[in-house]
Design a protein around this motif. Structure first.
Motif, PDB file in Angstrom:
ATOM      1  N   GLN A   1      26.701  70.143  68.207  1.00 15.88           N
ATOM      2  CA  GLN A   1      25.555  69.702  67.413  1.00 15.88           C
ATOM      3  C   GLN A   1      24.720  68.670  68.157  1.00 15.88           C
ATOM      4  N   LEU A   2      25.392  67.678  68.740  1.00 15.27           N
ATOM      5  CA  LEU A   2      24.673  66.622  69.456  1.00 15.27           C
ATOM      6  C   LEU A   2      23.968  67.177  70.691  1.00 15.27           C
ATOM      7  N   TYR A   3      24.617  68.073  71.414  1.00 14.80           N
ATOM      8  CA  TYR A   3      23.997  68.685  72.587  1.00 14.80           C
ATOM      9  C   TYR A   3      22.726  69.435  72.165  1.00 14.80           C
ATOM     10  N   ARG A   4      22.837  70.248  71.114  1.00 14.02           N
ATOM     11  CA  ARG A   4      21.671  71.022  70.666  1.00 14.02           C
ATOM     12  C   ARG A   4      20.527  70.104  70.244  1.00 14.02           C
ATOM     13  N   ARG A   5      20.867  69.005  69.613  1.00  8.01           N
ATOM     14  CA  ARG A   5      19.823  68.091  69.125  1.00  8.01           C
ATOM     15  C   ARG A   5      19.185  67.263  70.247  1.00  8.01           C
ATOM     16  N   TYR A   6      20.002  66.780  71.193  1.00  5.35           N
ATOM     17  CA  TYR A   6      19.491  65.820  72.164  1.00  5.35           C
ATOM     18  C   TYR A   6      19.357  66.340  73.598  1.00  5.35           C
ATOM     19  N   CYS A   7      20.031  67.417  73.951  1.00  3.88           N
ATOM     20  CA  CYS A   7      20.086  67.807  75.355  1.00  3.88           C
ATOM     21  C   CYS A   7      19.544  69.197  75.666  1.00  3.88           C
ATOM     22  N   GLU A   8      19.632  70.109  74.718  1.00  3.78           N
ATOM     23  CA  GLU A   8      19.281  71.498  75.017  1.00  3.78           C
ATOM     24  C   GLU A   8      17.837  71.646  75.494  1.00  3.78           C
ATOM     25  N   ALA A   9      16.909  70.923  74.901  1.00  2.00           N
ATOM     26  CA  ALA A   9      15.506  71.021  75.311  1.00  2.00           C
ATOM     27  C   ALA A   9      15.319  70.558  76.760  1.00  2.00           C
ATOM     28  N   GLN A  10      16.048  69.514  77.169  1.00  2.00           N
ATOM     29  CA  GLN A  10      15.900  69.009  78.538  1.00  2.00           C
ATOM     30  C   GLN A  10      16.558  69.917  79.567  1.00  2.00           C
ATOM     31  N   THR A  11      17.613  70.630  79.166  1.00  4.35           N
ATOM     32  CA  THR A  11      18.333  71.464  80.136  1.00  4.35           C
ATOM     33  C   THR A  11      17.872  72.914  80.131  1.00  4.35           C
ATOM     34  N   GLY A  12      17.403  73.388  78.971  1.00  4.08           N
ATOM     35  CA  GLY A  12      17.046  74.790  78.836  1.00  4.08           C
ATOM     36  C   GLY A  12      18.262  75.702  78.807  1.00  4.08           C
ATOM     37  N   MET A  13      19.456  75.124  78.678  1.00  5.51           N
ATOM     38  CA  MET A  13      20.691  75.902  78.658  1.00  5.51           C
ATOM     39  C   MET A  13      21.350  75.798  77.290  1.00  5.51           C
ATOM     40  N   GLU A  14      21.758  76.943  76.757  1.00  3.53           N
ATOM     41  CA  GLU A  14      22.483  76.958  75.497  1.00  3.53           C
ATOM     42  C   GLU A  14      23.914  76.501  75.736  1.00  3.53           C
ATOM     43  N   ILE A  15      24.563  76.129  74.657  1.00  3.31           N
ATOM     44  CA  ILE A  15      25.945  75.681  74.726  1.00  3.31           C
ATOM     45  C   ILE A  15      26.822  76.626  73.901  1.00  3.31           C
ATOM     46  N   ILE A  16      28.012  76.872  74.387  1.00  6.63           N
ATOM     47  CA  ILE A  16      28.990  77.659  73.644  1.00  6.63           C
ATOM     48  C   ILE A  16      29.975  76.687  73.022  1.00  6.63           C
ATOM     49  N   GLN A  17      30.121  76.785  71.715  1.00  8.51           N
ATOM     50  CA  GLN A  17      31.022  75.876  70.992  1.00  8.51           C
ATOM     51  C   GLN A  17      32.432  76.425  70.988  1.00  8.51           C
ATOM     52  N   LEU A  18      33.359  75.618  71.482  1.00  9.75           N
ATOM     53  CA  LEU A  18      34.788  75.922  71.437  1.00  9.75           C
ATOM     54  C   LEU A  18      35.437  75.037  70.383  1.00  9.75           C
ATOM     55  N   PRO A  19      36.614  75.399  69.901  1.00 14.69           N
ATOM     56  CA  PRO A  19      37.297  74.520  68.943  1.00 14.69           C
ATOM     57  C   PRO A  19      37.755  73.229  69.617  1.00 14.69           C
ATOM     58  N   SER A  20      37.802  72.185  68.841  1.00 14.34           N
ATOM     59  CA  SER A  20      38.275  70.899  69.342  1.00 14.34           C
ATOM     60  C   SER A  20      39.760  70.969  69.684  1.00 14.34           C
ATOM     61  N   THR A  21      40.117  70.307  70.772  1.00 18.83           N
ATOM     62  CA  THR A  21      41.518  70.207  71.178  1.00 18.83           C
ATOM     63  C   THR A  21      42.172  68.940  70.634  1.00 18.83           C
ATOM     64  N   SER A  22      41.425  68.178  69.865  1.00 19.20           N
ATOM     65  CA  SER A  22      41.903  66.916  69.299  1.00 19.20           C
ATOM     66  C   SER A  22      43.105  67.133  68.388  1.00 19.20           C
ATOM     67  N   PRO A  23      44.015  66.155  68.341  1.00 21.30           N
ATOM     68  CA  PRO A  23      45.135  66.254  67.405  1.00 21.30           C
ATOM     69  C   PRO A  23      44.660  66.287  65.945  1.00 21.30           C
ATOM     70  N   ALA A  24      43.441  65.820  65.685  1.00 17.80           N
ATOM     71  CA  ALA A  24      42.898  65.865  64.323  1.00 17.80           C
ATOM     72  C   ALA A  24      42.564  67.298  63.894  1.00 17.80           C
ATOM     73  N   ASN A  25      42.408  68.193  64.861  1.00 14.64           N
ATOM     74  CA  ASN A  25      42.099  69.595  64.553  1.00 14.64           C
ATOM     75  C   ASN A  25      43.397  70.396  64.434  1.00 14.64           C
ATOM     76  N   CYS A  26      44.166  70.102  63.413  1.00 19.90           N
ATOM     77  CA  CYS A  26      45.451  70.781  63.240  1.00 19.90           C
ATOM     78  C   CYS A  26      45.292  72.167  62.605  1.00 19.90           C
ATOM     79  N   ARG A  27      44.079  72.497  62.146  1.00 22.67           N
ATOM     80  CA  ARG A  27      43.835  73.833  61.582  1.00 22.67           C
ATOM     81  C   ARG A  27      43.887  74.918  62.655  1.00 22.67           C
ATOM     82  N   THR A  28      43.609  74.541  63.897  1.00 23.99           N
ATOM     83  CA  THR A  28      43.550  75.519  64.985  1.00 23.99           C
ATOM     84  C   THR A  28      44.868  75.503  65.743  1.00 23.99           C
ATOM     85  N   SER A  29      45.542  76.642  65.750  1.00 23.14           N
ATOM     86  CA  SER A  29      46.819  76.735  66.464  1.00 23.14           C
ATOM     87  C   SER A  29      46.578  76.720  67.973  1.00 23.14           C
ATOM     88  N   TYR A  30      47.639  76.457  68.709  1.00 22.87           N
ATOM     89  CA  TYR A  30      47.503  76.486  70.164  1.00 22.87           C
ATOM     90  C   TYR A  30      47.087  77.885  70.633  1.00 22.87           C
TER      91      TYR A  30
END
Length: 188
Positions: free
Chosen positions: A125-154
């Protein structure tokens, strides 16, 4: 009445990881308190980033900062964060206020980045809002690897991150990187 969470302005404290062979850029939001304490990206002991990257690259899991840098660079992976600074409560990305984005051209003008990945929803979200216009490159969103993201299995993380394989350095690139002339790789 619930107590209001205190935020503090945090400035990104360490350098991005990249070189002139980096093909993909992995972006988080900001280093967590544990990462800031350890002085490197994805530093919480339960964060699954380094395990999944090592598994996707078919390498041993790196333990030290130098091993982590070496793994990333060997496989053409640049690592940084979308933000240079922000107000944040602990590691809670949802609490981010007053963000200051990093200048992505610091990497993009130097490295032949072919794809940019976000390691979580807020980074995307932050990349799309603040950086995408300057880079002209889209971003692919991956799931967070944070321990807080326990919904996503390894297993789910591995499948999502396996998509970076398209851009990973091959054995030919590794040999070329060791200053061997390109045409000598193909001579028998």
């Amino acid at each position: 009445m619930a107590a209001k969470k205190e935020t503090e302005y945090i400035t990104h404290a360490f350098e991005p990881v990249f070189d002139s062979h980096s093909k993909i850029l992995m972006l988080g939001t900001m280093p967590s308190p544990k990462s800031r304490e350890n002085g490197f990206y994805y530093g919480h002991p339960r964060n699954r980033f380094w395990k999944v990257i090592a598994d996707v690259c078919k390498e041993p899991i790196p333990e030290t900062i130098e091993e982590k840098k070496a793994l990333a660079l060997k496989h053409g992976i640049a690592i940084w964060d979308v933000l240079a600074g922000c107000e944040i409560h602990g590691a809670d990305d949802a609490s981010i206020k007053n963000p200051t984005p990093n200048d992505m051209h610091r990497i993009l003008d130097y490295a032949p980045i072919e794809q940019i990945y976000a390691t979580g929803t807020k980074a995307a979200q932050l990349y799309r809002r603040y950086c995408e216009a300057q880079t002209g490159m889209e971003i692919i969103q991956l799931p967070s690897t944070s321990p807080a993201n326990c919904r996503t299995s390894y297993e789910q993380l591995y499948e999502a991150y396996a998509g970076i394989r398209l851009y990973l350095r091959s054995d030919i690139h590794d040999k070329r990187r060791k200053s061997q002339p390109f045409n000598s790789i193909f001579k028998k």
